[in-house]
Design an enzyme around this catalytic site. Structure first.
Site, mmCIF file in Angstrom:
data_model
loop_
_atom_site.group_PDB
_atom_site.id
_atom_site.type_symbol
_atom_site.label_atom_id
_atom_site.label_comp_id
_atom_site.label_asym_id
_atom_site.label_seq_id
_atom_site.Cartn_x
_atom_site.Cartn_y
_atom_site.Cartn_z
ATOM 1 N N CYS A 83 -6.256 -3.956 12.569
ATOM 2 C CA CYS A 83 -4.994 -4.032 12.419
ATOM 3 C C CYS A 83 -3.831 -3.868 13.472
ATOM 4 O O CYS A 83 -2.690 -4.036 13.446
ATOM 5 C CB CYS A 83 -4.441 -2.990 11.425
ATOM 6 N N HIS A 332 1.887 -4.553 5.412
ATOM 7 C CA HIS A 332 0.912 -4.523 6.345
ATOM 8 C C HIS A 332 0.104 -5.833 6.377
ATOM 9 O O HIS A 332 -1.034 -5.990 5.688
ATOM 10 C CB HIS A 332 0.115 -3.378 5.968
HETATM 11 C C1 LIG Z 1 -2.690 0.592 -3.666
HETATM 12 C C2 LIG Z 1 -3.380 -0.685 -4.084
HETATM 13 C C3 LIG Z 1 -4.827 -0.189 -4.546
HETATM 14 C C4 LIG Z 1 -2.939 -1.294 -5.216
HETATM 15 O O1 LIG Z 1 -3.616 -2.308 -5.826
HETATM 16 P P1 LIG Z 1 -3.487 -3.073 -7.105
HETATM 17 O O2 LIG Z 1 -3.658 -1.520 -8.214
HETATM 18 O O3 LIG Z 1 -4.407 -3.838 -7.253
HETATM 19 O O4 LIG Z 1 -2.138 -3.409 -7.571
HETATM 20 P P2 LIG Z 1 -1.437 -4.876 -7.778
HETATM 21 O O5 LIG Z 1 -1.792 -5.713 -6.818
HETATM 22 O O6 LIG Z 1 -2.213 -5.192 -9.099
HETATM 23 O O7 LIG Z 1 0.044 -4.572 -8.065
HETATM 24 C C5 LIG Z 1 0.594 -3.668 -9.135
HETATM 25 C C6 LIG Z 1 1.945 -3.199 -8.965
HETATM 26 O O8 LIG Z 1 1.799 -2.278 -7.914
HETATM 27 C C7 LIG Z 1 2.699 -2.749 -6.736
HETATM 28 N N1 LIG Z 1 1.986 -2.425 -5.551
HETATM 29 C C8 LIG Z 1 0.758 -2.930 -5.282
HETATM 30 N N2 LIG Z 1 0.460 -1.940 -4.194
HETATM 31 C C9 LIG Z 1 1.374 -1.287 -3.939
HETATM 32 C C10 LIG Z 1 1.817 -0.190 -2.987
HETATM 33 N N3 LIG Z 1 1.008 0.146 -1.914
HETATM 34 N N4 LIG Z 1 2.968 0.463 -3.055
HETATM 35 C C11 LIG Z 1 3.549 0.344 -3.747
HETATM 36 N N5 LIG Z 1 3.438 -0.649 -4.793
HETATM 37 C C12 LIG Z 1 2.451 -1.510 -4.920
HETATM 38 C C13 LIG Z 1 2.805 -4.086 -6.986
HETATM 39 O O9 LIG Z 1 3.822 -4.876 -6.322
HETATM 40 C C14 LIG Z 1 2.826 -4.406 -8.400
HETATM 41 O O10 LIG Z 1 4.166 -4.173 -8.982
HETATM 42 P P3 LIG Z 1 4.695 -5.017 -10.062
HETATM 43 O O11 LIG Z 1 3.906 -4.696 -11.293
HETATM 44 O O12 LIG Z 1 6.109 -4.480 -10.323
HETATM 45 O O13 LIG Z 1 4.690 -6.481 -9.740
HETATM 46 C C15 LIG Z 1 -3.680 -1.882 -3.058
HETATM 47 O O14 LIG Z 1 -2.272 -1.976 -2.423
HETATM 48 C C16 LIG Z 1 -4.311 -1.193 -1.904
HETATM 49 O O15 LIG Z 1 -5.477 -1.074 -1.845
HETATM 50 N N6 LIG Z 1 -3.506 -1.191 -0.666
HETATM 51 C C17 LIG Z 1 -4.081 -0.478 0.826
HETATM 52 C C18 LIG Z 1 -4.335 -1.853 1.356
HETATM 53 C C19 LIG Z 1 -5.233 -1.285 2.801
HETATM 54 O O16 LIG Z 1 -6.184 -0.569 2.738
HETATM 55 N N7 LIG Z 1 -4.711 -1.825 3.887
HETATM 56 C C20 LIG Z 1 -5.467 -1.390 5.260
HETATM 57 C C21 LIG Z 1 -5.032 -0.251 5.591
HETATM 58 S S1 LIG Z 1 -5.988 0.276 7.063
#
Ligand SMILES: CC(C)(COP(=O)(O)OP(=O)(O)OC[C@H]1O[C@@H](n2cnc3c(N)ncnc32)[C@H](O)[C@@H]1OP(=O)(O)O)[C@@H](O)C(=O)NCCC(=O)NCCS
Length: 384
Positions: A83, A332
């Site tokens: 990252c 990100h």
């Molecule tokens: C949090 C997380 C698990 C959600 O994934 P998910 O449950 O598959 O979510 P989806 O992609 O199906 O999205 C579902 C809804 O939540 C929203 N959403 C997804 N991730 C979000 C987040 N982090 N914050 C806010 N909203 C989020 C989407 O926009 C979508 O909204 P909508 O229904 O209005 O369109 C995923 O975003 C994640 O793993 N984030 C961390 C990424 C990471 O680890 N990065 C590296 C860091 S070191």
């Protein structure tokens, strides 16, 4: 060593990209070069940050970018530092320009993973942890940062509302950022009602998976005699590393590489944390913003989450943090994130951050972490 400036910057809107990483990188690079009032032929080296090009069946992005810019003979290197890839690229550009190896260099970070589902993207990201000890045993980044959050909560008295305040503040800032993935405010109630992803982290503690591209042009002051923008003077460019696997670290209530890079950067800039007007820090999860502010020495240990709840890190607070919306809400796109932080600082200084301005822009700090801190960059910028 001579002075090096950031003289142009550009970003696309983070979220899902319709075009390829190569196309997005070329488009924002051209925009950044034009922003600097330069022609592509003025660029003497390009540094391209990209981690997951292989998911698009495309590695070696650097020369392809240069082909698109019409400068195929110019040297390029494609860098990966999880990252923190594009802040690592910025460090390389700084070294080249300040050291006299190039008069102007381009840094572009790009990531595109929107064609993958959450499970696949989580799997690819986890390759940036220690594979035999962490990833192969089921660790993911939400899980690893949840471990850091548990350690913090065990040592310091915290309430979910303190971390919620970080998410609410960053969403409020991103609502005014045209580059942001999420341009919507959330309430504390929405945060508290959101599902748990990896206890204690809820949905709104997490950054999303974003595609995106961001670029900056670094030049020697001699190369831009009459800059068309207000340049950022790079006052410090520091990087550090640390033992990668969490089980090999003694203390989990901070990231050792953040502390080392910060100490180096403050030494180079001859500044202390209280001399910085605003911060862009690496908040891949809300706990990461709290840890960053303590590792940077902005707040004493165990107090950053409470300070956030008290409004200290708001745009009009005593220490504005992540006016862009941060990784949490701006998004990100891994390899673009570090360059994107610099785009935000450039926009603040050049009066382009409409609706999300911070009151003072004399000095700014960008803090960008690779994975759980195996690598970290800290850059400090000032004005002429
Ligand atoms: C949090 C997380 C698990 C959600 O994934 P998910 O449950 O598959 O979510 P989806 O992609 O199906 O999205 C579902 C809804 O939540 C929203 N959403 C997804 N991730 C979000 C987040 N982090 N914050 C806010 N909203 C989020 C989407 O926009 C979508 O909204 P909508 O229904 O209005 O369109 C995923 O975003 C994640 O793993 N984030 C961390 C990424 C990471 O680890 N990065 C590296 C860091 S070191």
């Amino acid at each position: 060593m001579r002075e090096a400036w950031v003289v142009g910057a550009a970003s696309n809107r983070y979220g899902k990209l319709a075009e390829s990483a190569r196309e997005a990188a070329t488009r924002v690079s051209l925009a950044a070069i034009r922003d600097a009032g330069l022609e592509p032929k003025a660029i003497q080296h390009t540094f391209v940050a990209n981690c997951f090009g292989l998911t698009e069946r495309q590695a070696h992005l650097g020369p392809l970018l240069n082909n698109g810019l019409g400068i195929p003979e110019v040297p390029s290197v494609t860098l990966e530092s999880a990252c923190s890839s594009s802040s690592a690229a910025l460090h390389e550009a700084y070294v080249h320009v300040a050291g006299g190896f190039a008069d102007a260099a381009l840094v572009v970070g790009v990531e595109r993973l929107g064609h993958l589902d959450t499970m696949s993207a989580t799997g690819y990201f986890a390759y940036a942890a220690d594979y035999p000890f962490e990833t192969r045993n089921g660790a993911t980044f939400p899980g690893l940062y949840a471990t850091l959050a548990h350690a913090y909560q065990a040592k310091y008295p915290t309430r979910p509302e303190m971390f919620g305040a970080i998410a609410v503040k960053n969403h409020a800032n991103a609502a005014h950022n045209p580059h942001a993935h999420f341009q919507k405010e959330i309430s504390l109630e929405t945060y508290l009602a959101s599902p748990v992803v990896a206890s204690p982290l809820r949905l709104y503690d997490c950054c999303p998976f974003s595609d995106g591209a961001a670029a900056v042009v670094v030049a020697a002051r001699e190369a831009v005699r009459s800059p068309v923008t207000e340049p950022l003077v790079i006052r410090a460019s520091a990087r550090a590393g640390a033992v990668t696997a969490l089980q090999d670290r003694g203390d989990l209530t901070g990231l050792p590489s953040s502390r080392l890079a910060a100490a180096q950067a403050f030494r180079q800039a001859k500044l202390e944390p209280k001399g910085i007007d605003f911060f862009e820090v690496h908040d891949c999860f809300t706990i990461a913003e709290a840890l960053a502010l303590e590792d940077l020495g902005v707040f004493p240990r165990g107090t950053a989450a409470r300070e956030s709840e008290e409004g200290s890190t708001a745009r009009d607070g005593k220490v504005p943090v992540n006016p862009s919306g941060g990784l949490k809400a701006k998004g990100h796109p891994v390899s673009a994130t570090g360059a994107g932080q610099v785009v935000e600082i450039f926009e603040q200084v050049n009066g382009r951050a409409r609706g999300r301005e911070v009151p003072r822009t004399g000095t700014a700090l960008a803090h960008n972490v690779g994975a759980t801190g195996g690598s970290c960059s800290v850059h400090i910028f000032g004005r002429r």
